[in-house]
Design a protein around this motif. Structure first.
Motif, short mmCIF file in Angstrom:
data_model
loop_
_atom_site.label_atom_id
_atom_site.label_comp_id
_atom_site.label_asym_id
_atom_site.label_seq_id
_atom_site.Cartn_x
_atom_site.Cartn_y
_atom_site.Cartn_z
N LYS A 176 0.82 -1.22 0.00
CA LYS A 176 0.00 0.00 0.00
C LYS A 176 0.85 1.27 0.00
O LYS A 176 0.32 2.36 -0.09
CB LYS A 176 -0.91 0.02 1.23
N GLY A 177 2.17 1.10 0.14
CA GLY A 177 3.07 2.26 0.18
C GLY A 177 2.74 3.20 1.32
O GLY A 177 2.72 4.42 1.15
N MET A 178 2.50 2.63 2.49
CA MET A 178 2.05 3.42 3.64
C MET A 178 3.14 4.34 4.15
O MET A 178 4.31 3.97 4.20
CB MET A 178 1.62 2.50 4.79
N ASN A 211 1.80 8.03 9.04
CA ASN A 211 0.43 8.21 9.52
C ASN A 211 -0.47 7.03 9.13
O ASN A 211 -1.29 6.58 9.93
CB ASN A 211 -0.17 9.52 9.00
N GLU A 212 -0.32 6.55 7.92
CA GLU A 212 -1.12 5.41 7.47
C GLU A 212 -0.77 4.15 8.26
O GLU A 212 -1.66 3.36 8.60
CB GLU A 212 -0.91 5.18 5.97
N ASP A 247 -3.51 0.95 14.69
CA ASP A 247 -4.62 1.28 15.59
C ASP A 247 -5.82 0.37 15.32
O ASP A 247 -6.49 -0.09 16.24
CB ASP A 247 -5.05 2.74 15.44
N LYS A 248 -6.07 0.07 14.05
CA LYS A 248 -7.18 -0.83 13.69
C LYS A 248 -6.89 -2.27 14.10
O LYS A 248 -7.81 -3.05 14.34
CB LYS A 248 -7.42 -0.80 12.18
#
Length: 101
Positions: free
Chosen positions: A49-51, A54-55, A61-62
């Motif tokens: 996803k190229g996080m 912040n991503e 967190d999820k």
């Protein structure tokens, strides 16, 4: 003889890739291996996803309470054990070289 002993000691110190357990992770290196394990287990998703920072924070967190705790702890323990074993071996080599000098 003294110069060669100093060179050997320096070579041993620099050959270790990670800091000593007293320094690594602020004196708690196992916690660092827990973090590394989580990153490794999610590596493909993060890279795919190229996080950015912040991503990744939102992703983790999820994931709260959704991790396989047994799998995470076992992998972290294995890496930690290898780290301690390597650090102990390097430290013993250093002590042996110093005693030989």
């Amino acid at each position: 003889m003294t110069n060669s002993c100093e060179e050997v000691t320096e070579a041993i110190k620099t050959s270790s890739q990670l800091p000593s357990p007293n320094e690594f992770g602020g004196g708690n290196p196992f916690l660092m291996f827990l973090c590394i394990t989580l990153l490794l287990q999610h590596r493909d998703h993060i890279i795919g996803k190229g996080m950015d920072y912040n991503e990744m924070a939102m992703h983790f967190d999820k994931m709260v309470r959704k991790h396989n705790v047994v799998r995470v702890l076992n992998q972290a323990r294995q890496m930690y054990a290898r780290y301690i074993k390597q650090h102990t071996a390097v430290h013993q080599k250093e002590e042996n070289r110093i005693q030989d000098c």
